[in-house]
Design an enzyme around this catalytic site. Structure first.
Site, PDB file in Angstrom:
ATOM      1  N   CYS A  62     -24.421 -20.556  -1.264  1.00 17.13           N
ATOM      2  CA  CYS A  62     -24.631 -19.625  -0.144  1.00 17.13           C
ATOM      3  C   CYS A  62     -25.225 -20.402   1.031  1.00 17.13           C
ATOM      4  CB  CYS A  62     -25.603 -18.524  -0.580  1.00 17.13           C
ATOM      5  SG  CYS A  62     -26.220 -17.513   0.783  1.00 17.13           S
ATOM      6  N   SER A  73      -2.056   6.462   1.868  1.00 16.95           N
ATOM      7  CA  SER A  73      -1.441   7.400   0.906  1.00 16.95           C
ATOM      8  C   SER A  73      -2.335   8.604   0.634  1.00 16.95           C
ATOM      9  CB  SER A  73      -1.177   6.672  -0.418  1.00 16.95           C
ATOM     10  OG  SER A  73      -2.421   6.205  -0.955  1.00 16.95           O
ATOM     11  N   ASN A 124       2.752   8.293   9.151  1.00 15.65           N
ATOM     12  CA  ASN A 124       2.936   7.601   7.879  1.00 15.65           C
ATOM     13  C   ASN A 124       4.420   7.459   7.567  1.00 15.65           C
ATOM     14  OD1 ASN A 124       1.148   6.464   5.786  1.00 15.65           O
ATOM     15  ND2 ASN A 124       2.283   7.823   4.400  1.00 15.65           N
ATOM     16  N   HIS A 143     -14.112  -0.422   3.534  1.00 19.49           N
ATOM     17  CA  HIS A 143     -13.904  -1.024   2.215  1.00 19.49           C
ATOM     18  C   HIS A 143     -14.203  -2.518   2.197  1.00 19.49           C
ATOM     19  CE1 HIS A 143     -11.039   2.421   0.784  1.00 19.49           C
ATOM     20  NE2 HIS A 143     -12.304   2.795   0.826  1.00 19.49           N
ATOM     21  N   GLY A 202      -0.873   5.324   8.000  1.00 17.82           N
ATOM     22  CA  GLY A 202      -0.526   4.334   6.980  1.00 17.82           C
ATOM     23  C   GLY A 202      -1.397   4.359   5.754  1.00 17.82           C
TER      24      GLY A 202
HETATM   25  N1  APR Z   1       4.459   2.293   8.273  1.00 12.82           N
HETATM   26  C1  APR Z   1       3.694   3.373   8.003  1.00 12.82           C
HETATM   27  N2  APR Z   1       3.258   3.699   6.768  1.00 12.82           N
HETATM   28  C2  APR Z   1       3.617   2.874   5.769  1.00 12.82           C
HETATM   29  C3  APR Z   1       4.411   1.718   5.968  1.00 12.82           C
HETATM   30  C4  APR Z   1       4.835   1.453   7.287  1.00 12.82           C
HETATM   31  N3  APR Z   1       5.585   0.377   7.579  1.00 12.82           N
HETATM   32  N4  APR Z   1       4.595   1.119   4.756  1.00 12.82           N
HETATM   33  C5  APR Z   1       3.942   1.861   3.851  1.00 12.82           C
HETATM   34  N5  APR Z   1       3.354   2.917   4.451  1.00 12.82           N
HETATM   35  C6  APR Z   1       2.549   3.969   3.842  1.00 12.82           C
HETATM   36  C7  APR Z   1       2.990   4.338   2.447  1.00 12.82           C
HETATM   37  O1  APR Z   1       3.941   5.383   2.492  1.00 12.82           O
HETATM   38  C8  APR Z   1       1.674   4.821   1.841  1.00 12.82           C
HETATM   39  O2  APR Z   1       1.487   6.218   2.064  1.00 12.82           O
HETATM   40  O3  APR Z   1       1.245   3.466   3.727  1.00 12.82           O
HETATM   41  C9  APR Z   1       0.598   4.054   2.612  1.00 12.82           C
HETATM   42  C10 APR Z   1      -0.055   2.961   1.794  1.00 12.82           C
HETATM   43  O4  APR Z   1      -0.708   3.568   0.719  1.00 12.82           O
HETATM   44  P1  APR Z   1      -1.522   2.667  -0.310  1.00 12.82           P
HETATM   45  O5  APR Z   1      -0.670   1.537  -0.741  1.00 12.82           O
HETATM   46  O6  APR Z   1      -2.103   3.608  -1.314  1.00 12.82           O
HETATM   47  O7  APR Z   1      -2.701   2.047   0.576  1.00 12.82           O
HETATM   48  P2  APR Z   1      -4.002   2.776   1.098  1.00 12.82           P
HETATM   49  O8  APR Z   1      -3.736   4.240   1.347  1.00 12.82           O
HETATM   50  O9  APR Z   1      -4.519   1.982   2.228  1.00 12.82           O
HETATM   51  O10 APR Z   1      -5.004   2.623  -0.147  1.00 12.82           O
HETATM   52  C11 APR Z   1      -6.316   3.121   0.050  1.00 12.82           C
HETATM   53  O11 APR Z   1      -6.941   2.254  -2.099  1.00 12.82           O
HETATM   54  O12 APR Z   1      -6.687   0.581  -3.588  1.00 12.82           O
HETATM   55  C12 APR Z   1      -7.564   1.115  -2.671  1.00 12.82           C
HETATM   56  O13 APR Z   1      -9.236  -0.001  -1.464  1.00 12.82           O
HETATM   57  C13 APR Z   1      -7.848   0.137  -1.574  1.00 12.82           C
HETATM   58  O14 APR Z   1      -8.148   0.575   0.774  1.00 12.82           O
HETATM   59  C14 APR Z   1      -7.297   0.804  -0.330  1.00 12.82           C
HETATM   60  C15 APR Z   1      -7.284   2.271  -0.723  1.00 12.82           C
END
Ligand code: APR
Length: 240
Positions: free
Chosen positions: A142, A184, A208, A115, A182
């Protein structure tokens, strides 16, 4: 020299990380309560249309996040993954959705940012990318082509194609184990990798804080903070 410890039947690993692996370093995740997408609407700061409509808002948002990631440190999960990368004699690819540089700073080398990266600026005029630690709001020139006002965050926005997907699918085609940490499982194509893995009969593990949207696709899921789950899993993999 990489160690020769491999778990029974597992030689080639693909790891996918998301914002949860950086959460305990103090970087907001996207979809938790108070997370980034509660503070800003995606469509206002993370799409090409938003950038065309209000470039100052978008540049300020990413200037703030670029500054933030330089104020925090990698955590035990990042360091454990770097240890695995250094010691694992088989193939290993860490695919991160994260745009911070914490995996690099912890020492991971076999790493791919699908990303993009906060610490890169991408010139729309000459297509060059540059390490960028400062701000973009003042429309700097640039360093390659000298044109001002054409540098944008090197972030894959919604509606844009993630980077190096061919390499990711190639690694997955040769993997014995897919581990998701980690994330979602809310955003594709990253969220679809576990299904690709299952179709190929690859072992699948989710680490997770809570069951992700794709939890049912994983053969095994472990729930808790990454700084506890990841070091323990790496210990297992290295035969500790
Ligand atoms: N340890 C493990 N997991 C964790 C912790 C922790 N301390 N804290 C939060 N989480 C988990 C949450 O339960 C959730 O399932 O990490 C996940 C974070 O999910 P999102 O906030 O949706 O982030 P992510 O999955 O990386 O998003 C994916 O979405 O918005 C776009 O480009 C952006 O790369 C990002 C993509």
């Amino acid at each position: 020299m990489r160690g020769n410890k491999v778990r029974q039947g597992i030689n080639n690993i693909v790891i996918l990380t998301g914002a949860g692996v950086s959460a305990e370093s103090g970087i907001d995740t996207f979809r938790s309560a108070g997370g980034l997408w509660e503070q800003h609407k995606v469509e206002d700061v993370a799409t090409p249309e938003a950038f065309a409509r209000d470039p100052d808002l978008v540049l300020r948002f990413y200037d703030m996040r670029r500054e933030r990631i330089q104020q925090v440190e990698p955590n035990a999960a990042h360091y454990a993954l770097a240890r695995l990368d250094a010691a694992w004699s088989g193939n290993l690819l860490l695919v991160t959705q994260n745009v911070d540089d914490l995996h690099e700073r912890a020492g991971t080398q076999r790493l791919l940012h699908m990303h993009g990266e906060h610490l890169n600026a991408w010139c729309s005029a000459c297509d060059e990318r540059h390490l960028w630690r400062g701000t973009l709001i003042d429309r700097p020139a640039c360093p390659a082509c000298g044109i001002a006002g054409q540098l944008r965050p090197d972030i894959v926005w919604f509606g844009e194609m993630p980077y190096r997907m061919d390499e990711i699918y190639h690694a997955l085609n040769h993997a014995d184990l897919f581990v998701s940490i980690g994330t979602s499982g809310a955003v594709y194509p990253a969220a679809g990798l576990v299904r690709e893995a299952r179709k190929k009969g690859i072992k699948t593990l989710e680490l997770n804080l809570e069951p992700s949207h794709g939890a049912s696709w994983f053969e095994e899921s472990r729930h808790g903070p990454a700084t506890e789950l990841v070091p323990a899993w790496v210990e297992e993999m290295l035969g500790g």
